[in-house]
Design a protein around this motif. Structure first.
Motif, PDB file in Angstrom:
ATOM      1  N   THR A  65      -4.485  13.766  -0.049  1.00 40.38           N
ATOM      2  CA  THR A  65      -5.200  12.560   0.379  1.00 40.38           C
ATOM      3  C   THR A  65      -6.560  12.966   0.959  1.00 40.38           C
ATOM      4  OG1 THR A  65      -3.115  11.468   0.857  1.00 40.38           O
ATOM      5  CG2 THR A  65      -5.058  10.505   1.873  1.00 40.38           C
TER       6      THR A  65
ATOM      7  N   LYS B 103      -4.550   7.388  -5.699  1.00 41.09           N
ATOM      8  CA  LYS B 103      -4.341   6.650  -6.947  1.00 41.09           C
ATOM      9  C   LYS B 103      -5.559   6.761  -7.883  1.00 41.09           C
ATOM     10  CE  LYS B 103      -2.423   2.259  -8.388  1.00 41.09           C
ATOM     11  NZ  LYS B 103      -3.418   1.759  -9.299  1.00 41.09           N
ATOM     12  N   THR B 104      -6.763   6.628  -7.300  1.00 38.26           N
ATOM     13  CA  THR B 104      -7.940   6.659  -8.192  1.00 38.26           C
ATOM     14  C   THR B 104      -8.189   8.080  -8.703  1.00 38.26           C
ATOM     15  OG1 THR B 104      -9.470   6.861  -6.314  1.00 38.26           O
ATOM     16  CG2 THR B 104      -9.035   4.626  -7.121  1.00 38.26           C
TER      17      THR B 104
ATOM     18  N   ASP C  50       0.844  -1.213   0.000  1.00 42.84           N
ATOM     19  CA  ASP C  50       0.000   0.000   0.000  1.00 42.84           C
ATOM     20  C   ASP C  50       0.871   1.252   0.000  1.00 42.84           C
ATOM     21  OD1 ASP C  50      -2.251  -1.421  -0.027  1.00 42.84           O
ATOM     22  OD2 ASP C  50      -2.799  -1.102   2.091  1.00 42.84           O
TER      23      ASP C  50
ATOM     24  N   SER D 200      -8.797  13.981  -1.883  1.00 45.32           N
ATOM     25  CA  SER D 200      -9.232  12.798  -2.645  1.00 45.32           C
ATOM     26  C   SER D 200     -10.363  12.101  -1.890  1.00 45.32           C
ATOM     27  CB  SER D 200      -8.079  11.796  -2.815  1.00 45.32           C
ATOM     28  OG  SER D 200      -6.969  12.415  -3.385  1.00 45.32           O
ATOM     29  N   GLU D 201     -10.169  11.948  -0.561  1.00 41.50           N
ATOM     30  CA  GLU D 201     -11.191  11.241   0.234  1.00 41.50           C
ATOM     31  C   GLU D 201     -12.509  12.010   0.249  1.00 41.50           C
ATOM     32  OE1 GLU D 201      -7.921   8.848   2.929  1.00 41.50           O
ATOM     33  OE2 GLU D 201      -9.127  10.399   3.911  1.00 41.50           O
TER      34      GLU D 201
ATOM     35  N   GLU E  27     -12.435   9.281  -3.287  1.00 41.80           N
ATOM     36  CA  GLU E  27     -11.349   8.663  -4.060  1.00 41.80           C
ATOM     37  C   GLU E  27     -10.128   8.460  -3.173  1.00 41.80           C
ATOM     38  OE1 GLU E  27     -11.776   7.986  -7.250  1.00 41.80           O
ATOM     39  OE2 GLU E  27     -13.241   9.414  -8.041  1.00 41.80           O
ATOM     40  N   SER E  28      -9.105   7.799  -3.736  1.00 45.35           N
ATOM     41  CA  SER E  28      -7.799   7.736  -3.082  1.00 45.35           C
ATOM     42  C   SER E  28      -6.838   8.526  -3.975  1.00 45.35           C
ATOM     43  CB  SER E  28      -7.333   6.282  -2.984  1.00 45.35           C
ATOM     44  OG  SER E  28      -7.105   5.797  -4.292  1.00 45.35           O
TER      45      SER E  28
ATOM     46  N   SER F  51       1.052   4.163  -2.846  1.00 48.14           N
ATOM     47  CA  SER F  51       0.776   5.554  -2.538  1.00 48.14           C
ATOM     48  C   SER F  51       2.001   6.426  -2.863  1.00 48.14           C
ATOM     49  CB  SER F  51       0.346   5.618  -1.073  1.00 48.14           C
ATOM     50  OG  SER F  51       0.716   6.765  -0.486  1.00 48.14           O
TER      51      SER F  51
END
Ligand code: SAM
Length: 261
Positions: free
Chosen positions: A41, A52-53, A5, A44-45, A49-50, A9
């Motif tokens: 991060t 990566k996404t 992970d 994204s959240e 999303e993360s 990241s």
């Protein structure tokens, strides 16, 4: 599994950094990358999303200008305050003493406290008219600057800003008419909307760039000045920058150069 992970990241972060550098021509220094990763991060959240996404969405062209504006905002540091550098303000007042309508450009002005501090100081020194132009790469900062509403500050008098409830203040419309703001990336080629300023000031922005980029920015700023115009930066920001067109002016607290040719 945790190692995997972390690796995913880390590689997503590398790709984000490269993408931001190529899209906006900005660099995120090693020491700011951790803060950027946390902020991105979180963002994204908030979109479900993360890192990566969200990166995949970016690569597929699925992020709009508001997303990019927020990502750019998160990538840069916007700390500022009124009268952050009294030495710089004093120097500007001194330079403008015999100029009837001074023109001042503040590059990397964040949410506007620096340009408004200059306006308050020039007004206190007897100038009723001037053009102050603040630019920043962050659209969010420029939006706040244009509003002209802040927490009250002891050095901002009611002559230039009216008090609002809850210890806030709003700059008077006539001041806002003299202090303009523009979203602008100094590393891109679009000209700034203030021609031939008497003073260009940039403080606490160059520190986020590597040496060669700093020199490029300083050369650009110097080239905006007419002969006799001044360039001001915070201490230690110009490193070993030199150009025959600019002569250093003695000042023990800040960097000051005058355009000599
Ligand atoms: C730490 S703030 C400094 C604000 C103010 N000059 C001061 O000293 O209080 C740096 C600002 O520079 C802006 N900035 C960074 N790179 C920029 C660029 N390439 N063009 C314009 N603004 C930039 C950032 O968005 C940020 O708001």
């Amino acid at each position: 599994m945790e190692d995997l992970d972390a690796e995913v990241s880390f590689s997503a972060l590398r790709e984000w950094l490269a993408s931001i550098e190529s899209r906006f021509s900005i660099e995120i220094d090693d020491c700011r990358q951790g803060a950027f990763e946390n902020a991105l991060t979180g963002y994204s959240e908030s979109l479900g999303e993360s890192l990566k996404t969200l990166l995949s969405r970016a690569k597929s062209g699925l992020l709009d200008s508001e997303h990019w504006s927020m990502i750019l905002h998160l990538a840069t540091n916007h700390e500022t305050r009124f009268f952050r550098s009294p030495a710089a303000i004093q120097q500007i007042v001194q330079i403008c003493k015999n100029i009837s309508h001074p023109k001042i450009l503040s590059v990397g002005c964040s949410t506007g406290e620096e340009p408004y501090s200059i306006a308050a100081a020039l007004y206190a020194a007897g100038h009723n008219t001037f053009d102050i132009h603040g630019t920043d790469i962050s659209a969010l900062c420029i939006k706040t600057a244009k509003l002209g509403i802040y927490r009250q500050h002891p050095n901002i008098s009611s002559l230039v800003a009216c008090p609002l409830p809850e210890q806030r203040m709003r700059f008077h419309p006539w001041v806002k008419g003299l202090v303009k703001f523009e979203q602008h990336n100094i590393l891109q080629d679009r000209p700034v909307q203030l021609l031939k300023p008497n003073v260009v000031i940039t403080q606490n922005m160059l520190i986020y760039y590597r040496e060669e980029t700093r020199y490029e920015i300083l050369n650009r700023l110097a080239s905006m000045l007419a002969v006799g115009g001044y360039l001001i930066t915070a201490p230690a920001e110009t490193l070993g920058w030199r150009t025959p067109a600019m002569t250093r002016v003695q000042n023990s607290q800040i960097n000051v150069f005058v355009r000599s040719s």
